[in-house]
Design a protein around this motif. Structure first.
Motif, PDB file in Angstrom:
ATOM      1  N   ALA A  38       0.696  -0.982   0.436  1.00  0.00           N
ATOM      2  CA  ALA A  38      -0.207  -0.639  -0.278  1.00  0.00           C
ATOM      3  C   ALA A  38       0.616   1.647   0.570  1.00  0.00           C
ATOM      4  O   ALA A  38       0.209   2.236   0.045  1.00  0.00           O
ATOM      5  N   HIS A  39       2.143   1.171  -0.453  1.00  0.00           N
ATOM      6  CA  HIS A  39       3.047   2.162   0.119  1.00  0.00           C
ATOM      7  C   HIS A  39       3.755   2.338  -1.455  1.00  0.00           C
ATOM      8  O   HIS A  39       4.633   1.920  -0.836  1.00  0.00           O
ATOM      9  N   VAL A  40       3.839   2.637  -2.274  1.00  0.00           N
ATOM     10  CA  VAL A  40       4.277   2.210  -3.561  1.00  0.00           C
ATOM     11  C   VAL A  40       5.170   4.259  -4.392  1.00  0.00           C
ATOM     12  O   VAL A  40       3.449   4.449  -4.826  1.00  0.00           O
ATOM     13  N   HIS A  41       6.188   4.843  -4.657  1.00  0.00           N
ATOM     14  CA  HIS A  41       6.403   4.926  -5.708  1.00  0.00           C
ATOM     15  C   HIS A  41       6.557   4.751  -6.687  1.00  0.00           C
ATOM     16  O   HIS A  41       8.139   4.329  -6.884  1.00  0.00           O
ATOM     17  N   VAL A  42       5.881   5.042  -7.988  1.00  0.00           N
ATOM     18  CA  VAL A  42       6.633   5.166  -8.832  1.00  0.00           C
ATOM     19  C   VAL A  42       6.630   6.118 -10.026  1.00  0.00           C
ATOM     20  O   VAL A  42       5.190   7.340  -8.950  1.00  0.00           O
ATOM     21  N   LEU A  81      -5.468   9.952   1.140  1.00  0.00           N
ATOM     22  CA  LEU A  81      -4.536  10.623   0.936  1.00  0.00           C
ATOM     23  C   LEU A  81      -2.828  10.617   1.406  1.00  0.00           C
ATOM     24  O   LEU A  81      -3.828  10.507   3.032  1.00  0.00           O
ATOM     25  N   LYS A  82      -1.979  11.424   1.295  1.00  0.00           N
ATOM     26  CA  LYS A  82      -1.126  11.553   2.331  1.00  0.00           C
ATOM     27  C   LYS A  82      -0.508  13.029   2.579  1.00  0.00           C
ATOM     28  O   LYS A  82      -0.264  13.850   1.231  1.00  0.00           O
ATOM     29  N   LEU A  83      -0.737  13.552   3.282  1.00  0.00           N
ATOM     30  CA  LEU A  83       0.140  14.695   3.569  1.00  0.00           C
ATOM     31  C   LEU A  83       1.441  14.333   4.331  1.00  0.00           C
ATOM     32  O   LEU A  83       1.670  13.326   4.876  1.00  0.00           O
ATOM     33  N   VAL A 100       2.813   6.895   8.187  1.00  0.00           N
ATOM     34  CA  VAL A 100       3.432   5.724   7.012  1.00  0.00           C
ATOM     35  C   VAL A 100       4.828   5.849   7.473  1.00  0.00           C
ATOM     36  O   VAL A 100       5.509   6.638   8.501  1.00  0.00           O
ATOM     37  N   HIS A 101       5.512   5.025   7.237  1.00  0.00           N
ATOM     38  CA  HIS A 101       6.467   4.366   7.243  1.00  0.00           C
ATOM     39  C   HIS A 101       6.941   4.613   8.660  1.00  0.00           C
ATOM     40  O   HIS A 101       8.053   5.706   8.550  1.00  0.00           O
ATOM     41  N   VAL A 102       6.685   4.445   9.632  1.00  0.00           N
ATOM     42  CA  VAL A 102       7.524   4.641  11.114  1.00  0.00           C
ATOM     43  C   VAL A 102       8.828   3.997  11.345  1.00  0.00           C
ATOM     44  O   VAL A 102       7.956   2.892  10.687  1.00  0.00           O
ATOM     45  N   SER A 154       6.090  -1.231   1.875  1.00  0.00           N
ATOM     46  CA  SER A 154       7.978  -1.447   1.798  1.00  0.00           C
ATOM     47  C   SER A 154       8.107   0.640   0.978  1.00  0.00           C
ATOM     48  O   SER A 154       9.421   0.234   1.373  1.00  0.00           O
ATOM     49  N   ASP A 155       7.368   0.993   0.921  1.00  0.00           N
ATOM     50  CA  ASP A 155       7.602   2.648   0.644  1.00  0.00           C
ATOM     51  C   ASP A 155       9.126   2.459  -0.969  1.00  0.00           C
ATOM     52  O   ASP A 155       9.989   3.343  -0.136  1.00  0.00           O
ATOM     53  N   HIS A 156       8.237   1.417  -1.384  1.00  0.00           N
ATOM     54  CA  HIS A 156       9.668   1.543  -3.005  1.00  0.00           C
ATOM     55  C   HIS A 156       9.651   3.107  -3.436  1.00  0.00           C
ATOM     56  O   HIS A 156       8.780   2.925  -3.865  1.00  0.00           O
TER      57      HIS A 156
END
Ligand code: URP
Ligand code: ZN
Ligand code: ZN
Ligand code: ZN
Length: 514
Positions: free
Chosen positions: A60-64, A165-167, A253-255, A334-336
């Motif tokens: 649920a946390h992927v950057h492309v 959404l992410k802030l 996210v990503h703690v 993953s925070d890919h």
């Protein structure tokens, strides 16, 4: 013939149970799970040979690569990222589409996300993907900013079924003021959006970067020094306070910081809907990996492992594993965020050229990981005893992400009649050798477009043998099967975990006008 595919002799593992059974698949759905399904009723049969079968992972946390390129040149297209995902047992990715701040008015956010969906629609996708919105800036100051955002989120949901959404509380250009965090929470509450928060105190980080720079401390290792655990702890505490004030469920996210976990645990004990995500790198890598281990000729090698929040001291890892087991963490992602090392080192992000001398401030933040998340958590979590059970593994990697982001039980489960046939058949846990069964992680194994993995050389005891998406085999014993790549955009419902309580009204948090 009743079934498209029957999988025999699996050990089925869900978030609640583990038991031997066969699975029948028809029309892309899990159709039936039973003790002994007649293989003559199937078009195709797979023998799992006693191997574990789990739902496919949801990352649920992927950057492309995305139209706005808000985070710079991410190496993977959606095609690359979904290929890498299925090569590591993940069958749904939720990536980010950034707000296009040049667009204005009620349709601005819908159009921002629409551009991303149009871009990915032209690519060959190995699994389904959904999108979170990244909110970069509110269109107006004051409460006018609140009101326009409300309209924009409503339209975004109506047009694209985006429900999260992410802030950001850090990063120059993205950092949101407390005032605008309240404006945002007011609207995510009203619209039933999951509010994802990147919690680091951006002002503290800026001051610390300036202070380190003044002393000439600019090697990659000092990236972590500039964002200590207390920076994450402070922002986490502040965000909980703001969320408590607005009665809005939130997700961190990503703690990575034990202080942040303590704040989150306390808030959960107080009955707040505060959720948290962590990532494999925060239990398997440390700040020492941002140094130049073994390669003192390459003073830049630590740049591979630069991410925010940064990798912590090794002692912090225990607290993160514990948080996965005790429920403080709802999900693992993953925070890919794959940047080419050749870019970090010599190319367009070059921190050496332009007189910058490798200054960590100019190194893009992020590392690849969409492929390694599931196998790492399976091995280093379950097989080595850091995770309590295989059920816990499925819960945090597959089932909870689906519930948190509104796609359960279509995804994240193996419910006959309801769930998509997205699943992973793992190798049997014995010593027998199989063709192409990996023993160590290498970059080539991961099928992404990135030129490194932070987990290069990690010993690995199991790996997905088959990855199946909508009942089609997309990955088999190390081989990607392109003909079966038919992934598409996944519209979502509102989260079943992020519903506000709605029983605490004040003058400044009124009943919403209809
Ligand atoms: O360093 C990271 N995490 N890069 C990706 C962007 C973000 O903040 O998630
Ligand atoms: Zn972030
Ligand atoms: Zn060294
Ligand atoms: Zn991220």
């Amino acid at each position: 013939i009743e079934y498209d595919l029957v999988i025999k002799n699996g050990l089925i593992c869900t978030a609640s149970d583990i038991y031997p059974a066969d699975i029948a698949i028809a029309n892309g759905k899990v159709c039936c799970i039973a003790k002994n399904i007649d293989e003559n009723l199937a078009n195709e049969v797979i023998d799992a040979e006693g191997g574990i079968i789990t739902p496919g992972g949801i990352d649920a946390h992927v950057h492309v690569d995305e139209p706005m390129k808000l985070l710079g040149d991410v190496a993977d297209t959606m095609e690359d990222a979904t290929m890498s995902a299925v090569a590591g047992g993940t069958t749904t990715v939720i990536a980010f589409a950034s707000q296009d701040t040049s667009l204005k008015g009620p349709k601005a956010l819908s159009e921002s996300v629409g551009k991303a969906i149009a871009l990915y629609g032209k690519q060959t996708l190995y699994c389904d993907y959904a999108l979170h919105l990244i909110i970069a800036k509110l269109e107006k100051d004051g409460l006018a900013g609140r009101d326009i955002l409300g309209e924009q989120l409503e339209t975004l949901y109506a047009d694209h079924s985006v429900t999260s959404l992410k802030l950001f509380m850090t990063y120059p250009g993205l950092q949101m003021s407390d005032y605008n965090i309240l404006n945002t929470m007011y609207n995510t509450r009203k619209n039933g959006f999951t509010t994802m928060i990147h919690a680091e105190n951006g002002d503290m980080v800026k001051w610390m970067i300036d202070s380190l720079e003044e002393q000439g401390l600019t090697e990659p290792y000092y990236h972590g020094v500039s964002r200590p655990t207390i920076v994450e702890g402070e922002a986490t505490n502040r965000a909980v306070t703001l969320a408590r004030t607005m009665d809005t469920p939130i997700l961190f996210v990503h703690v990575s910081s034990p202080q942040a976990v303590d704040v989150i645990r306390k808030a959960q004990t107080d009955g707040l809907k505060v959720y948290a995500e962590t990532c494999p790198q925060y239990v398997l890598l440390s700040d020492m990996d941002t140094k130049c281990h073994g390669n003192h000729d390459d003073k830049f090698i630590g740049a591979k492992n630069i991410c925010s929040p940064p990798l912590r001291e090794e002692e912090c890892q225990k607290r993160i594993w514990q948080g996965m087991n005790d429920g403080s963490f709802t999900i693992v992602s993953s925070d890919h965020c794959p940047y080419l090392y050749s870019d970090k080192g010599q190319g367009k992000h070059n921190a050496f050229k332009n007189g910058k001398n490798g200054d960590f401030k100019y190194i893009p933040n992020g590392m690849p990981g969409v492929s390694t998340r599931m196998p790492l958590l399976f091995d280093y979590g379950c097989l080595r005893g850091n995770l309590r059970s295989m059920m816990k593994f499925v819960e945090i990697n597959c089932t909870n992400p689906a519930k948190l982001y509104g796609c359960y039980p279509q995804k994240g489960a193996l419910l006959p009649g309801s769930s998509d046939a997205d699943l992973v058949i793992w190798y049997p846990n014995d010593i027998k050798t199989y063709k192409n069964r990996p023993k160590t992680i290498t970059n080539a194994l991961l099928q992404h477009a990135c030129d490194y993995t932070p987990f290069e050389g990690f010993e690995i005891k199991n790996w997905p043998r088959y990855t199946i998406v909508h009942g089609r085999i997309v990955y088999k014993e190390g081989m990607i099967i392109r003909d079966n790549a038919k992934g598409s955009y996944l519209p979502r419902s509102k989260s079943s975990l992020c519903t506000p309580d709605g029983d605490w009204l004040t003058e400044w948090r009124p009943i919403y006008a209809k």
